[in-house]
Design a protein around this motif. Sequence first.
Motif, mmCIF file in Angstrom:
data_model
loop_
_atom_site.group_PDB
_atom_site.id
_atom_site.type_symbol
_atom_site.label_atom_id
_atom_site.label_comp_id
_atom_site.label_asym_id
_atom_site.label_seq_id
_atom_site.Cartn_x
_atom_site.Cartn_y
_atom_site.Cartn_z
ATOM 1 N N GLY A 113 0.784 -1.225 0.000
ATOM 2 C CA GLY A 113 0.000 0.000 0.000
ATOM 3 C C GLY A 113 0.818 1.279 0.000
ATOM 4 N N ILE A 114 2.114 1.185 0.278
ATOM 5 C CA ILE A 114 2.945 2.394 0.274
ATOM 6 C C ILE A 114 4.063 2.315 -0.769
ATOM 7 N N LEU A 115 4.001 1.344 -1.685
ATOM 8 C CA LEU A 115 5.034 1.208 -2.710
ATOM 9 C C LEU A 115 4.983 2.348 -3.720
ATOM 10 N N ASP A 197 -7.969 6.697 -15.940
ATOM 11 C CA ASP A 197 -7.230 7.956 -15.969
ATOM 12 C C ASP A 197 -6.105 7.854 -14.952
ATOM 13 N N LEU A 198 -4.843 7.857 -15.435
ATOM 14 C CA LEU A 198 -3.701 7.671 -14.540
ATOM 15 C C LEU A 198 -3.586 8.783 -13.508
ATOM 16 N N GLY A 199 -4.220 9.915 -13.762
ATOM 17 C CA GLY A 199 -4.174 11.013 -12.805
ATOM 18 C C GLY A 199 -5.369 11.044 -11.870
ATOM 19 N N SER A 200 -6.239 10.018 -11.968
ATOM 20 C CA SER A 200 -7.446 10.001 -11.141
ATOM 21 C C SER A 200 -7.111 9.722 -9.687
ATOM 22 N N ALA A 201 -8.051 10.052 -8.813
ATOM 23 C CA ALA A 201 -7.843 9.838 -7.381
ATOM 24 C C ALA A 201 -7.685 8.355 -7.069
ATOM 25 N N PHE A 202 -8.425 7.501 -7.791
ATOM 26 C CA PHE A 202 -8.343 6.069 -7.518
ATOM 27 C C PHE A 202 -6.956 5.518 -7.819
ATOM 28 N N LEU A 203 -6.406 5.844 -8.991
ATOM 29 C CA LEU A 203 -5.106 5.308 -9.364
ATOM 30 C C LEU A 203 -3.953 6.082 -8.726
ATOM 31 N N TRP A 207 -6.521 3.244 -4.543
ATOM 32 C CA TRP A 207 -6.273 1.794 -4.567
ATOM 33 C C TRP A 207 -5.458 1.330 -3.368
ATOM 34 N N ARG A 208 -4.746 2.253 -2.725
ATOM 35 C CA ARG A 208 -3.877 1.898 -1.601
ATOM 36 C C ARG A 208 -4.666 1.626 -0.310
ATOM 37 N N ILE A 209 -5.868 2.148 -0.217
ATOM 38 C CA ILE A 209 -6.636 2.068 1.028
ATOM 39 C C ILE A 209 -6.863 0.629 1.490
ATOM 40 N N PRO A 210 -7.330 -0.291 0.616
ATOM 41 C CA PRO A 210 -7.547 -1.667 1.089
ATOM 42 C C PRO A 210 -6.277 -2.333 1.626
ATOM 43 N N PHE A 211 -5.131 -2.020 1.014
ATOM 44 C CA PHE A 211 -3.870 -2.610 1.489
ATOM 45 C C PHE A 211 -3.496 -2.054 2.863
ATOM 46 N N LEU A 212 -3.678 -0.768 3.056
ATOM 47 C CA LEU A 212 -3.316 -0.153 4.337
ATOM 48 C C LEU A 212 -4.258 -0.589 5.451
ATOM 49 N N LEU A 213 -5.530 -0.786 5.127
ATOM 50 C CA LEU A 213 -6.500 -1.200 6.148
ATOM 51 C C LEU A 213 -6.244 -2.613 6.648
#
Length: 457
Positions: A113-115, A197-203, A207-213
């Motif tokens: 999640g932090i890579l 969209d590579l600049g979107s909030a998700f990408l 996407w990191r949120i599930p890994f960090l949780l």
Amino acid sequence: MSTSLDNTAGRDGSLVAGVPRSRIIVASTVGTSIEFYDFYIYATAAVSVFPHLFFPKGNGTTALLASLATFGLAFVARPVGSILFGHFGDRIGRKATLVGSLLTMGIATFLIGILPTYHQVGLLAPALLALMRFCQGLGLGGEWSGAALLATETAEKGKRAWAAMWPQLGAPIGFFLANGLFLIITLFLNHDNADPDLGSAFLTWGWRIPFLLSAVMVIIGLYVRLKLEETPVFAQAVAEGKKVKTPLAEVFRTSWRQLIIGTFVMLATYTLFYIMTTWVLSHGTGKTPAQGGTGAGFQYSDFLVLQLVAVLFFAAAIPVSGRLADRHGRRITLLVITGTIMVFGLTFGILLAPEGMSEPRMLLFLIIGMILMGFTFGPMSAVLPELFPTNVRYTGSGIAYNVSSILGAAVAPFIATWLATTYGVGWVGVYLLVAAALTFVALLVMHETKDRHLEEV
């Protein structure tokens, strides 16, 4: 004469060696739920995130196949994890080893999640991702067999498959949590997987949120597992001086036949599951033939909803299969289910035909596959431990389970993607049929294990 396992429980079966049976159920279920949650968020990201952020060069299919290749890397690590954690599980005990496997996978998942991405550090990004994926595989390689032994070695007489189905419920629970969370995030951040969209909030960060949780879930799992006691079956083996110095050498020396049988007994289960989860996600959200692809063309969020509905049937089938395996035996139950999976493989060309594809037809396909998955997966945490004696049970069941993951799961999304692209989706069903046929043969060779005493060494 050996002390019976039943003597460690209260008259109502509510206590095992002083530990409430409810705590054992929670500990075996919550641990595998966390482990499978970690595994599934990677599987989902391998289709929707990593091809764009970690493998961006080349065309879309090449990036997807590269991403699925790192997904399969964990399955190579899993037998290594089963040997590593199996050694300590058979030498030190089930409890401490379960804590170690949980930490290994939890830390690796959090670090994903932090890579940094390819655009930030170049080739170092996919290298680090592959390393973390390998560590995930190590952890899961030791997790499943430990949780299965925790359930089976504390089970009441005649209810071993029922007790063993609890850790199996971790698979649909983890799947539901992982994909449900991804669905919520993609809807909240308006992510379109068909046109990312590579600049979107998700990408960028979503996407990191599930890994960090996953860190929160690991803390909960550790709290529950640290309150456990050692299983009475293992404690008895220790008291009688029946531990072995090198479980790996011992299991190959005394139980090589069971290793082969157990590996192929699991083959259809693994192949079916990763076709029904990882491959079908890429197929369901891929471009249609009219758009130059071979997929079904569903929106990412719409397809996740279909999968989440189908996984409820997966969860419902697991306890039913546990009851059937206790009543009729493991072998006949699995023979019937495996035969049905072979028939299901013949329907792929019809149910997944691009002509007239609709949500109801795709949902029907997913529900049938997930019901069969629940029936074949449910008894496995009883069958594989029952194949091996106490002093090598952790190592033996873990190796069989995880070597099968290489043969069935690691290559399944890759082979299925290639078959669907090259020859059509009907051949993916043929691939499943062949895997199920090999399992059917292994079950014919296997002896019934329902009445075997787990205290045997």
